[in-house]
Design an enzyme around this catalytic site. Structure first.
Site, PDB file in Angstrom:
ATOM      1  N   GLU A   1      12.418  -3.718  46.199  1.00  0.00           N
ATOM      2  CA  GLU A   1      11.373  -3.527  45.179  1.00  0.00           C
ATOM      3  C   GLU A   1      10.597  -4.837  45.105  1.00  0.00           C
ATOM      4  O   GLU A   1      11.052  -5.805  44.498  1.00  0.00           O
ATOM      5  CB  GLU A   1      12.007  -3.217  43.814  1.00  0.00           C
ATOM      6  CG  GLU A   1      12.795  -1.929  43.743  1.00  0.00           C
ATOM      7  CD  GLU A   1      11.930  -0.685  43.769  1.00  0.00           C
ATOM      8  OE1 GLU A   1      10.696  -0.800  43.683  1.00  0.00           O
ATOM      9  OE2 GLU A   1      12.500   0.405  43.906  1.00  0.00           O
TER      10      GLU A   1
ATOM     11  N   LYS B   1      23.552 -10.269  40.915  1.00  0.00           N
ATOM     12  CA  LYS B   1      23.121 -11.663  40.699  1.00  0.00           C
ATOM     13  C   LYS B   1      21.761 -11.652  40.006  1.00  0.00           C
ATOM     14  O   LYS B   1      20.764 -11.255  40.605  1.00  0.00           O
ATOM     15  CB  LYS B   1      22.990 -12.411  42.037  1.00  0.00           C
ATOM     16  CG  LYS B   1      22.782 -13.906  41.808  1.00  0.00           C
ATOM     17  CD  LYS B   1      22.307 -14.630  43.045  1.00  0.00           C
ATOM     18  CE  LYS B   1      20.824 -14.503  43.225  1.00  0.00           C
ATOM     19  NZ  LYS B   1      20.003 -15.028  42.121  1.00  0.00           N
TER      20      LYS B   1
ATOM     21  N   VAL C   1       7.951 -10.668  48.036  1.00  0.00           N
ATOM     22  CA  VAL C   1       7.900 -10.212  49.429  1.00  0.00           C
ATOM     23  C   VAL C   1       8.593 -11.210  50.378  1.00  0.00           C
ATOM     24  O   VAL C   1       9.422 -10.795  51.196  1.00  0.00           O
ATOM     25  CB  VAL C   1       6.431  -9.945  49.865  1.00  0.00           C
ATOM     26  CG1 VAL C   1       6.357  -9.631  51.361  1.00  0.00           C
ATOM     27  CG2 VAL C   1       5.848  -8.806  49.060  1.00  0.00           C
ATOM     28  N   PRO C   2       8.320 -12.519  50.276  1.00  0.00           N
ATOM     29  CA  PRO C   2       8.991 -13.438  51.216  1.00  0.00           C
ATOM     30  C   PRO C   2      10.514 -13.368  51.115  1.00  0.00           C
ATOM     31  O   PRO C   2      11.207 -13.356  52.134  1.00  0.00           O
ATOM     32  CB  PRO C   2       8.476 -14.822  50.806  1.00  0.00           C
ATOM     33  CG  PRO C   2       7.206 -14.567  50.060  1.00  0.00           C
ATOM     34  CD  PRO C   2       7.338 -13.225  49.429  1.00  0.00           C
ATOM     35  N   THR C   3      11.058 -13.302  49.895  1.00  0.00           N
ATOM     36  CA  THR C   3      12.514 -13.210  49.760  1.00  0.00           C
ATOM     37  C   THR C   3      13.007 -11.854  50.273  1.00  0.00           C
ATOM     38  O   THR C   3      14.058 -11.772  50.921  1.00  0.00           O
ATOM     39  CB  THR C   3      12.944 -13.417  48.289  1.00  0.00           C
ATOM     40  OG1 THR C   3      12.341 -14.619  47.806  1.00  0.00           O
ATOM     41  CG2 THR C   3      14.441 -13.534  48.161  1.00  0.00           C
TER      42      THR C   3
ATOM     43  N   GLU D   1      13.996   3.426  42.985  1.00  0.00           N
ATOM     44  CA  GLU D   1      14.898   3.354  41.835  1.00  0.00           C
ATOM     45  C   GLU D   1      14.501   4.479  40.893  1.00  0.00           C
ATOM     46  O   GLU D   1      13.358   4.936  40.911  1.00  0.00           O
ATOM     47  CB  GLU D   1      14.758   1.984  41.149  1.00  0.00           C
ATOM     48  CG  GLU D   1      15.171   0.905  42.120  1.00  0.00           C
ATOM     49  CD  GLU D   1      15.481  -0.448  41.509  1.00  0.00           C
ATOM     50  OE1 GLU D   1      14.649  -0.955  40.764  1.00  0.00           O
ATOM     51  OE2 GLU D   1      16.563  -0.973  41.821  1.00  0.00           O
TER      52      GLU D   1
ATOM     53  N   ASN E   1      11.748 -11.004  35.511  1.00  0.00           N
ATOM     54  CA  ASN E   1      10.814 -10.426  34.540  1.00  0.00           C
ATOM     55  C   ASN E   1      11.406  -9.308  33.685  1.00  0.00           C
ATOM     56  O   ASN E   1      10.998  -9.123  32.543  1.00  0.00           O
ATOM     57  CB  ASN E   1       9.534  -9.961  35.235  1.00  0.00           C
ATOM     58  CG  ASN E   1       9.784  -8.928  36.297  1.00  0.00           C
ATOM     59  OD1 ASN E   1      10.906  -8.746  36.771  1.00  0.00           O
ATOM     60  ND2 ASN E   1       8.736  -8.233  36.691  1.00  0.00           N
TER      61      ASN E   1
ATOM     62  N   CYS F   1       5.510  -6.401  38.322  1.00  0.00           N
ATOM     63  CA  CYS F   1       5.199  -6.151  39.740  1.00  0.00           C
ATOM     64  C   CYS F   1       4.171  -5.046  39.934  1.00  0.00           C
ATOM     65  O   CYS F   1       3.363  -5.099  40.846  1.00  0.00           O
ATOM     66  CB  CYS F   1       6.479  -5.777  40.475  1.00  0.00           C
ATOM     67  SG  CYS F   1       7.314  -4.395  39.698  1.00  0.00           S
TER      68      CYS F   1
HETATM   69  N1  LIG Z   1       8.811  -3.990  42.789  1.00  0.00           N
HETATM   70  C1  LIG Z   1       9.517  -4.373  41.745  1.00  0.00           C
HETATM   71  O1  LIG Z   1      10.213  -3.568  41.141  1.00  0.00           O
HETATM   72  C2  LIG Z   1       9.445  -5.790  41.248  1.00  0.00           C
HETATM   73  C3  LIG Z   1       9.004  -6.840  42.023  1.00  0.00           C
HETATM   74  N2  LIG Z   1       8.974  -8.129  41.529  1.00  0.00           N
HETATM   75  C4  LIG Z   1       8.420  -9.217  42.343  1.00  0.00           C
HETATM   76  O2  LIG Z   1       9.253 -10.361  42.214  1.00  0.00           O
HETATM   77  C5  LIG Z   1       8.493 -11.558  42.233  1.00  0.00           C
HETATM   78  C6  LIG Z   1       8.855 -12.455  41.075  1.00  0.00           C
HETATM   79  O3  LIG Z   1      10.220 -12.557  40.925  1.00  0.00           O
HETATM   80  P1  LIG Z   1      11.037 -13.830  41.439  1.00  0.00           P
HETATM   81  O4  LIG Z   1      12.332 -13.835  40.708  1.00  0.00           O
HETATM   82  O5  LIG Z   1      10.184 -15.050  41.386  1.00  0.00           O
HETATM   83  O6  LIG Z   1      11.286 -13.467  42.977  1.00  0.00           O
HETATM   84  P2  LIG Z   1      12.161 -14.226  44.060  1.00  0.00           P
HETATM   85  O7  LIG Z   1      11.986 -13.443  45.294  1.00  0.00           O
HETATM   86  O8  LIG Z   1      11.888 -15.664  44.081  1.00  0.00           O
HETATM   87  O9  LIG Z   1      13.673 -14.101  43.520  1.00  0.00           O
HETATM   88  C7  LIG Z   1      14.258 -12.848  43.263  1.00  0.00           C
HETATM   89  C8  LIG Z   1      15.769 -12.981  43.323  1.00  0.00           C
HETATM   90  O10 LIG Z   1      16.164 -13.289  44.665  1.00  0.00           O
HETATM   91  C9  LIG Z   1      17.021 -14.420  44.685  1.00  0.00           C
HETATM   92  N3  LIG Z   1      16.829 -15.092  45.967  1.00  0.00           N
HETATM   93  C10 LIG Z   1      15.891 -16.039  46.261  1.00  0.00           C
HETATM   94  N4  LIG Z   1      15.987 -16.367  47.573  1.00  0.00           N
HETATM   95  C11 LIG Z   1      16.995 -15.633  48.104  1.00  0.00           C
HETATM   96  C12 LIG Z   1      17.560 -15.523  49.405  1.00  0.00           C
HETATM   97  N5  LIG Z   1      17.109 -16.241  50.424  1.00  0.00           N
HETATM   98  N6  LIG Z   1      18.583 -14.662  49.598  1.00  0.00           N
HETATM   99  C13 LIG Z   1      19.049 -13.915  48.579  1.00  0.00           C
HETATM  100  N7  LIG Z   1      18.554 -13.972  47.315  1.00  0.00           N
HETATM  101  C14 LIG Z   1      17.533 -14.820  47.077  1.00  0.00           C
HETATM  102  C15 LIG Z   1      16.589 -15.207  43.467  1.00  0.00           C
HETATM  103  O11 LIG Z   1      17.587 -16.093  43.043  1.00  0.00           O
HETATM  104  C16 LIG Z   1      16.338 -14.085  42.468  1.00  0.00           C
HETATM  105  O12 LIG Z   1      17.539 -13.620  41.893  1.00  0.00           O
HETATM  106  C17 LIG Z   1       7.066 -11.113  42.213  1.00  0.00           C
HETATM  107  O13 LIG Z   1       6.527 -11.157  43.505  1.00  0.00           O
HETATM  108  C18 LIG Z   1       7.128  -9.658  41.794  1.00  0.00           C
HETATM  109  O14 LIG Z   1       6.093  -8.874  42.212  1.00  0.00           O
HETATM  110  C19 LIG Z   1       9.410  -8.411  40.292  1.00  0.00           C
HETATM  111  C20 LIG Z   1       9.868  -7.393  39.501  1.00  0.00           C
HETATM  112  C21 LIG Z   1       9.886  -6.013  39.896  1.00  0.00           C
HETATM  113  N1  LIG Z   2       9.145  -1.343  33.569  1.00  0.00           N
HETATM  114  C1  LIG Z   2       8.575  -1.440  34.846  1.00  0.00           C
HETATM  115  C2  LIG Z   2       9.329  -2.374  35.712  1.00  0.00           C
HETATM  116  C3  LIG Z   2       8.430  -3.144  36.551  1.00  0.00           C
HETATM  117  C4  LIG Z   2       8.999  -4.439  37.029  1.00  0.00           C
HETATM  118  O1  LIG Z   2      10.241  -4.546  37.176  1.00  0.00           O
HETATM  119  O2  LIG Z   2       8.219  -5.384  37.245  1.00  0.00           O
END
Ligand SMILES: NC(=O)C1=CN([C@@H]2O[C@H](COP(=O)(O)OP(=O)(O)OC[C@H]3O[C@@H](n4cnc5c(N)ncnc54)[C@H](O)[C@@H]3O)[C@@H](O)[C@H]2O)C=CC1
Ligand SMILES: NCCCC(=O)O
Length: 477
Positions: A237, A163, A217-219, A451, A140, A271
């Site tokens: 995060e 990555k 969360v699962p990842t 962060e 995102n 997020c």
């Molecule tokens: N708290 C925060 O700052 C943020 C949290 N998010 C959360 O991320 C989610 C959406 O992003 P997605 O890219 O769909 O998340 P995702 O968890 O599917 O993937 C995130 C990254 O992890 C990698 N990955 C996937 N499985 C892995 C594994 N087993 N081991 C190591 N790396 C792995 C993916 O290739 C990707 O680069 C939402 O739940 C959102 O809330 C998104 C942005 C900011």
């Molecule tokens: N600019 C806020 C970042 C939030 C996020 O990475 O989803």
């Protein structure tokens, strides 16, 4: 456009408008490529860790300057990469160079302390880097996430292998190119491409000292488990389902603007979005009417056009996932007040894009799926409440704890309420602003570590204690 400080695989044919088509093809890095990237980062780390804070600062400042200078170009690439409006992508690029500038400012003043001990002996501490850190990003905020992770890591004297998400592989390469141009040693910031398997190789690698992850969360749980095998520290995060509380004494125009900011940036794929909007009953109708009016005005379309404010979602399956939540919300008794439909923009080149109309759901109740689960799309759920105590209990009744917001003119109530909210980032009379000087991160299942802000130095460094004896050794033997 690609030239990086380390190991990358090259994308092809970047078009100059957004449509549903392949914009780049990459090979995924396997175990061997991951090892090459880590080894080259390790070699660069040996040079970088010896540099003074001032030297590191100068290079980071130069990188920040180049990002600022190339802001429009990077924002355009980010828009093609992710689909967010170019207007918003520019804001992401701003918080990226600001982050580099901020940590450049801290690099020179990092240090330990001197402690006097009995008999002229003394001790001191050194703040040392961890080594090769891994950054794994979500799709995102691709460029911003890579900047928010690499800036503190590099400022502390670490190397980083990053990555990006396989859905947004492109813009991070520009960051690598810029670090190289600014003067970091070759390999200090490496990019590897791939999905879960590549991520796993990185987390398991014996020469990796730390993993900083942004994603679901699962990842996050899997990464924590992998990292625990090598006793590596992690920053997580993760996702959220944040509450935004609107009291009846608020400035209603600002509260409406805040709710829009809390829900519709980056197609709602944020997020920390405040997707559970609790509105005090006295102003529920007025607030809802105005929010719906403003939501209907959001310009959806080609995100490269200056006046577009909402582009397509990240991919088809995510679009279907988000629309599925809206169907379920209807079945559970929520009322669609606007949007929530597939959208086919008039422009023929956009016809296969993953567009939907931003949605406001009324008549929401705490037990509904749309109120409990993270949707990660442009869907606002409005709930009513009567008292402060009641809304606090309901706002905190979630396993997530990333962010929260409150709108009120009563300053005492504002501080009283945020003190009780179980969230890592709280906003009073605003939402979703991200000053890099302030720490960002979650409570509960939204993760840990931070962060941005000064505190992040502690997540990318370790403290060495040195005890110096000035007299004779008094042995107990
Ligand atoms: N708290 C925060 O700052 C943020 C949290 N998010 C959360 O991320 C989610 C959406 O992003 P997605 O890219 O769909 O998340 P995702 O968890 O599917 O993937 C995130 C990254 O992890 C990698 N990955 C996937 N499985 C892995 C594994 N087993 N081991 C190591 N790396 C792995 C993916 O290739 C990707 O680069 C939402 O739940 C959102 O809330 C998104 C942005 C900011
Ligand atoms: N600019 C806020 C970042 C939030 C996020 O990475 O989803």
């Amino acid at each position: 456009i690609l030239l990086t400080s380390g190991l990358v695989l090259y994308p092809l044919n970047i078009p100059n408008y957004i449509a549903c088509r392949v914009i780049a093809t990459f090979l995924c890095s396997g175990e061997k490529e991951v090892d090459l990237a880590v080894q080259s980062a390790k070699a660069a780390f040996k040079i970088w860790r010896k540099k003074s804070g001032m030297e590191r600062s100068r290079i980071l400042l130069e990188a920040a300057r180049i990002i600022r200078e190339r802001k429009d170009e990077i924002a355009t690439v980010e828009t093609i990469n992710n689909g967010k409006s170019v207007f918003e992508a520019r804001l992401d690029i701003d918080t990226s160079w600001q982050c580099l500038e901020y940590y450049a400012g801290l690099a020179a003043s990092m240090g330990g302390e001197h402690v006097q001990l009995p008999g002229g002996s003394f001790g001191y501490t050194r703040r040392e880097p961890l080594g090769v850190c891994v950054g794994i990003g979500a799709w995102n905020y691709p460029f911003q996430i890579a900047s928010w992770k690499s800036a503190p890591a590099l400022a502390c004297g670490n190397a980083m292998v990053f990555k990006p998400s396989p859905f947004t592989p492109v813009s991070t390469l520009l960051l690598a190119e810029i670090y190289t141009e600014a003067g970091v040693p070759p390999g200090l910031f490496n990019v590897v491409q791939g999905g879960a398997a590549t991520g796993q190789f990185l987390c398991q690698h014996r020469d990796v000292a730390k993993v900083s992850f942004t994603g679901s969360v699962p990842t996050g749980k899997k990464i924590m488990e992998l990292a625990s095998k090598g006793v590596k520290p992690v920053t997580l995060e993760l996702g959220g389902k944040s509450p935004l509380i609107i009291f009846s004494d608020c400035d209603i125009e600002n509260a409406v603007r805040g709710a829009m900011m809390a829900n519709f940036l980056t197609q709602g794929e944020v997020c920390c979005n405040g997707t559970r909007v609790f509105v005090q009953r006295e102003i529920l109708d007025k607030f809802t009417e105005e929010v719906v009016k403003q939501t209907k005005k959001i310009k959806i379309g080609d995100p490269l056009e200056e006046d577009t404010r909402m582009g397509p979602l990240i991919n088809r399956s995510h679009l279907q996932h988000v629309l599925g939540f809206i169907e379920q919300a209807k079945n559970e008794g929520a009322k669609v007040l606007c949007g929530g439909d597939l959208c086919v923009p008039e422009d023929p080149k956009l016809k296969d894009g993953y567009y939907m109309t931003p949605c406001v759901l009324g008549n929401c109740k705490d037990g509904m799926t749309c109120v409990k689960e993270e949707i990660f799309g442009p869907v606002m759920s409005i709930l009513s409440f009567d008292t402060e105590a009641e809304v606090l209990e309901r706002a905190n009744d979630t396993n997530f704890g990333l962010a929260a917001g409150v709108f009120t003119r009563d300053i005492q109530r504002a501080h009283r309420v945020v003190a009780e909210l179980q969230a890592g980032v709280c906003y009073i009379n605003n939402y979703n602003v991200s000053p890099v000087e302030l720490p960002f991160g979650g409570y509960k299942m939204s993760g840990f570590g931070r962060e941005n802000g000064r505190v992040t130095i502690e997540y990318y460094s370790q403290l060495k204690t040195i005890c110096v004896e000035m007299g004779d050794v008094e042995s107990v033997f």
